[in-house]
Design a protein around this motif. Structure first.
Motif, PDB file in Angstrom:
ATOM      1  N   HIS A  99       0.869  -1.190   0.000  1.00 21.68           N
ATOM      2  CA  HIS A  99       0.000   0.000   0.000  1.00 21.68           C
ATOM      3  C   HIS A  99       0.902   1.236   0.000  1.00 21.68           C
ATOM      4  O   HIS A  99       1.114   1.868   1.037  1.00 21.68           O
ATOM      5  CB  HIS A  99      -0.917  -0.006   1.210  1.00 21.68           C
ATOM      6  CG  HIS A  99      -1.768  -1.231   1.314  1.00 21.68           C
ATOM      7  ND1 HIS A  99      -2.604  -1.649   0.304  1.00 21.68           N
ATOM      8  CD2 HIS A  99      -1.901  -2.144   2.316  1.00 21.68           C
ATOM      9  CE1 HIS A  99      -3.231  -2.749   0.662  1.00 21.68           C
ATOM     10  NE2 HIS A  99      -2.809  -3.094   1.879  1.00 21.68           N
TER      11      HIS A  99
ATOM     12  N   TYR B 207      -2.949   0.364   5.754  1.00 21.65           N
ATOM     13  CA  TYR B 207      -2.783   1.690   5.141  1.00 21.65           C
ATOM     14  C   TYR B 207      -2.316   2.715   6.172  1.00 21.65           C
ATOM     15  O   TYR B 207      -2.684   2.649   7.354  1.00 21.65           O
ATOM     16  CB  TYR B 207      -4.099   2.172   4.535  1.00 21.65           C
ATOM     17  CG  TYR B 207      -4.521   1.399   3.307  1.00 21.65           C
ATOM     18  CD1 TYR B 207      -4.100   1.780   2.038  1.00 21.65           C
ATOM     19  CD2 TYR B 207      -5.336   0.270   3.421  1.00 21.65           C
ATOM     20  CE1 TYR B 207      -4.489   1.072   0.910  1.00 21.65           C
ATOM     21  CE2 TYR B 207      -5.726  -0.451   2.303  1.00 21.65           C
ATOM     22  CZ  TYR B 207      -5.294  -0.045   1.048  1.00 21.65           C
ATOM     23  OH  TYR B 207      -5.677  -0.759  -0.058  1.00 21.65           O
TER      24      TYR B 207
ATOM     25  N   ASP C 180      -7.087  -0.367  -4.020  1.00 22.06           N
ATOM     26  CA  ASP C 180      -6.188  -1.420  -4.491  1.00 22.06           C
ATOM     27  C   ASP C 180      -6.921  -2.280  -5.520  1.00 22.06           C
ATOM     28  O   ASP C 180      -7.249  -3.444  -5.257  1.00 22.06           O
ATOM     29  CB  ASP C 180      -5.730  -2.267  -3.300  1.00 22.06           C
ATOM     30  CG  ASP C 180      -4.639  -3.266  -3.688  1.00 22.06           C
ATOM     31  OD1 ASP C 180      -4.145  -3.203  -4.840  1.00 22.06           O
ATOM     32  OD2 ASP C 180      -4.298  -4.117  -2.838  1.00 22.06           O
TER      33      ASP C 180
END
Length: 291
Positions: A54, A84, A277
């Protein structure tokens, strides 16, 4: 001060709403301060470094009457748990109005977002950020992307019930011309609200020449039960790199309205993660509520 030409019952109703909002603010502001996010909560942790999985920090942009904490008490931990680096800002403050933000001129709010994204990128070392916003927070960043150079610093903008083309508030804004002075009062006292009325000068400028800018991926997540941003399809964007999502197409049993979609709808949250994502996206269904 309310314009004297407004009908007395309208003036009384507006004053009552203002008193109620101030009372709620006085009650909740200390609690919100106690809940303020920091390294211990996992979000707004400026020591966080994005991982290879991420690589971009996520900046959460609250809605009108929201703030950087309470709007994200569910979504921020949800994203942190998934690896994240998550940050949130306050914007659009009015003098003397605590707790309730997003009321100032939206162009000025976009400038605050500009400075905040720079701060996050400097702290994390990332080249770009992803933005997730609720309501005004999903629309206001488009001004930053289009007019303040934000497209060079942002990979994706994900809007939860964003008022991209303004709102009619179920047709109520069409009544403003029938109350002399009401529109002027709204523009003077709460310009952030006036800017969001469908057809406002701000929105005409924002949407002139197209909804999107090159290089940014856009996702709009809407609910057909939205009672604030109406009609709900006005939230959707046109242009390349756009994905418009209606929650009820994914789960007919999702009855979330405008507030719920941003505060605790885990089906919407699952779609947010898919948009952050897309290479590892998984189907969103009614079962995503337990994800």
């Amino acid at each position: 001060m309310l314009p004297s030409r407004l009908p007395s019952r309208i003036r009384r109703a507006l004053r009552a709403c203002a008193v109620l909002l101030l009372a709620v603010a006085a009650t909740l502001a200390p609690a919100s301060a106690a809940q303020a996010s920091g390294p211990s909560s996992g979000w707004n942790d400026y020591t966080c470094k994005p991982s290879p999985a991420h690589p971009r920090p996520v900046v959460l942009v609250h809605g009108t009457f929201g703030n950087s904490v309470d709007n994200w008490l569910a979504l921020a931990p949800y994203l942190v748990k998934r690896g994240y680096c998550v940050f949130s800002l306050d914007y659009g403050q009015l003098p003397g109005v605590p707790f309730f933000h997003g009321l100032g001129p939206i162009e000025k709010s976009a400038e605050q977002l500009d400075a905040y994204v720079d701060k996050v990128l400097a702290a994390t070392g990332a080249a770009e950020a992803d933005l997730v916003g609720h309501s005004q927070g999903g629309m206001m960043p488009r001004h930053y992307l289009k007019f303040l150079g934000g497209a060079d610093k942002v990979n994706a903008l994900i809007g939860l019930a964003p008022d991209n083309h303004g709102t009619t508030l179920l047709g109520l804004t069409n009544l403003l011309p029938y109350f002399p002075g009401a529109a002027e009062w709204l523009n003077e006292k709460t310009p952030g609200l006036a800017d969001q009325v469908a057809g406002s000068p701000f929105l005409q400028k924002l949407n002139e020449g197209g909804d999107t800018v090159p290089g940014v991926h856009y996702t709009v997540i809407a609910t057909k039960y939205d009672e604030v941003v109406t009609p709900y399809r006005s939230q959707f964007l046109d242009g390349p790199n756009v994905r418009n999502v209606l929650l009820q197409d994914l789960c007919p049993l999702d009855f979330s309205e405008h507030v719920a979609i941003g505060l605790f709808d885990r089906i919407a949250f699952h779609e947010v993660v898919n948009a952050l994502d897309p290479a590892h996206a998984t189907p969103t269904t009614c079962a995503s509520v337990v994800d």
